[in-house]
Design a protein around this motif. Structure first.
Motif: not given
Length: 545
Positions: A98-101, A171-181
């Protein structure tokens, strides 16, 4: 104080120094106490050295250590790789990342968001320019830190692959991030997971920054370089443009949420035609840009379809031959349920009006056949029709549910005539369980339905449960109607307090809350119910709580 006291104290001679006072002011050496403290400290040091020599954590097996790492965050788990050579290999065995901003943003960021929201009506309290600059600064810092850590993680993973370590399997990858350059670097991680790690479940959630509402864009070639060899089975995209999905032959579940309004209708239609192996599709809060999405997929194997809060457009369902479960929630959908021969579970939620107040009159001229007509195979049915006024006609001669077993009519406004489900009872000869949930509204019932007397009798209904029962005239009329026409009825449960707990989209539980009726009210209601003329063969148990 006497006036001479100050002079007297000023002219007083100093006393001679007391030897006992001098002795008391000298430091006292207590050899017994100091030796005890020294022994205690030395014991502590020896205990620490002993605990270091006996490392109980390292004595655990790798399986137990992995269980520990799976219960902490991804950032903490990856940080343990610096402890020792043994720990360096353990994070490579984690099956979920899990990679979450949101894990990087400080508490001050959320405090600024809260203060700005609360001060919206009092602009003189907060300096909005400073507040906005602070929020944007935290977002930029969080994304730079997240992208830097992901790049370092991928570089280290490439070095470890070249060093002969065991390959990573996720098996599971979760990503949460801001839409930036700098969010484009996220695509490197997605491609690595799909091409090398064999990821099966992927969740990509893009978040808009404070000032801009953008969507994440994938490379032109799609999610990865080798989609034919991908193991991807489940994919969730939030605030992203739809990438090419044709070559993902293992993909069986797809969730699309908050897609941008500029998404072309052809992209939605291609999901059904170019991905015939899909088993489940969930469209949530997708803006259709005032266009019509036509679904005609005779080769589709889709079994579950959920369309929730998809506004500003129309979805026309023509052909989905294998569909078994359908949920339509606040979405303009045109369909003929007879086109789905295997459909067994149906959830229809629709509301006319925005608030619980009357701004304009809504005509009650809609035919229920538009929503429920032609359902020969339905066994579980969930209906949530709400609005200030009843907006459909309380009759439908062609309505028929020959296989319906369980029926939930939820969120019925208390301003409606609660007896309108009578027509559903007559249309479902095999119905066994009927649950009604009445939601409180501002006004009293005002549109009583005139039912014609009939000799209809129901042979299968065994249970009637009403949540939100107030003992009004129309509610008692409906209960008496059900008792009168049901020959196999065994239990009538009337609860004033309670709610419906959803179990997925097509199943539910009734959660009741006990209420103490006044003895006079309870006796009056039970007498009114007992005055009906039941045709049941066995005594009926009536519960009023």
């Amino acid at each position: 104080m006497p006036p001479f006291s100050r002079t007297r104290s000023r002219n007083r001679k100093p006393r001679p120094t007391d030897e006992r006072g001098v002795a008391a002011s000298r430091p006292t050496h207590r050899p017994r106490l100091s030796s005890a403290i020294f022994k205690k400290r030395s014991c502590r040091r020896r205990g620490l050295r002993t605990s270091c020599r006996h490392d109980h954590l390292s004595a655990l097996t790798d399986d137990l250590l992995l269980l520990i790492l799976q219960r902490v965050g991804t950032r903490t788990a990856l940080g343990t790789a610096t402890l020792s050579k043994r720990w360096a290999c353990l994070p490579r065995c984690l099956d979920a990342l899990d990679f979450r901003v949101s894990d990087i943003l400080p508490a001050r960021y959320y405090e600024c968001i809260r203060v700005r929201g609360e001060a919206a009506h009092f602009p003189f309290i907060v300096n909005f320019d400073v507040n906005r600059a602070t929020i944007e600064r935290y977002e930029r810092r969080a994304m730079r830190a997240m992208v830097s850590s992901i790049n370092n993680f991928l570089d280290a993973d490439d070095d470890q692959d070249g060093g002969g370590l065991c390959p990573r399997s996720v098996q599971t990858l979760r990503l949460e991030f801001f839409v930036t350059h700098c969010s484009s670097n996220i695509n490197r991680l997605i491609a690595k997971a799909a091409d090398s790690w064999g990821v099966e479940n992927l969740e990509v959630s893009a978040k808009s920054t404070f000032r801009r509402h953008d969507a994440h864009c994938f490379p032109q070639h799609g999610l990865c370089n080798n989609p034919h060899q991908s193991r991807l089975k489940s994919l969730k995209l939030a605030a992203c443009y739809i990438p090419p999905l044709k070559a993902f032959h293992a993909l069986s579940s797809l969730v699309l949420e908050d897609l941008p309004r500029s998404t072309p209708t052809a992209a939605y239609e291609a999901i059904f035609t170019l991905c015939p192996q899909l088993q489940a599709l969930h469209l949530k809060s997708c803006m259709l840009n005032q266009e019509v999405v036509v679904i005609h997929a005779p080769k589709s194997e889709m079994k579950q379809l959920v369309m929730e809060n998809c506004w500003f457009g129309l979805i026309e369902l023509h052909t989905l031959p294998m569909l078994e479960s359908l949920a339509v929630v606040q979405t303009d959908v045109s369909y003929k349920i007879s086109s789905f021969p295997y459909l067994t579970h149906l959830n229809i939620t629709f509301r006319r009006g925005i608030l619980k107040t009357r701004f304009f009159y809504v005509k009650s001229d809609h035919d229920l056949d538009e929503y429920l007509g032609g359902t020969p195979g339905i066994t579980n049915l969930v209906i949530r029709f709400t609005g200030y006024d009843r907006w459909f006609k309380p009759w439908s001669p062609t309505l028929l549910f020959p296989k319906l077993r369980r029926l939930l009519v939820a969120d019925v406004p208390s301003s409606w005539d609660v007896s309108w489900p009578c027509l559903l009872i007559e249309a479902a000869p095999c119905l066994e369980s009927l649950h009604i949930h009445i939601a409180p509204w501002e006004e009293e019932p005002r549109d009583d339905i005139s039912w014609q007397s009939s000799e209809f009798c129901h042979n299968q209904l065994k249970e009637l449960v009403i949540i939100g029962f107030q003992g009004t005239e129309r509610q008692i009329y409906f209960v008496n109607f059900v008792i009168k026409v049901s020959m196999s009825l065994q239990l009538v449960s009337l609860y004033k307090n309670g709610y419906v707990q959803d179990k997925g989209r097509w199943d539910w539980d009734i959660v009741t809350q006990q209420y103490q009726w006044l003895n006079e009210e309870k006796v009056k209601i039970l007498n009114q119910i007992a005055d009906s003329a039941p045709c049941a063969a066995t005594p009926i148990q009536v519960v009023l709580e």
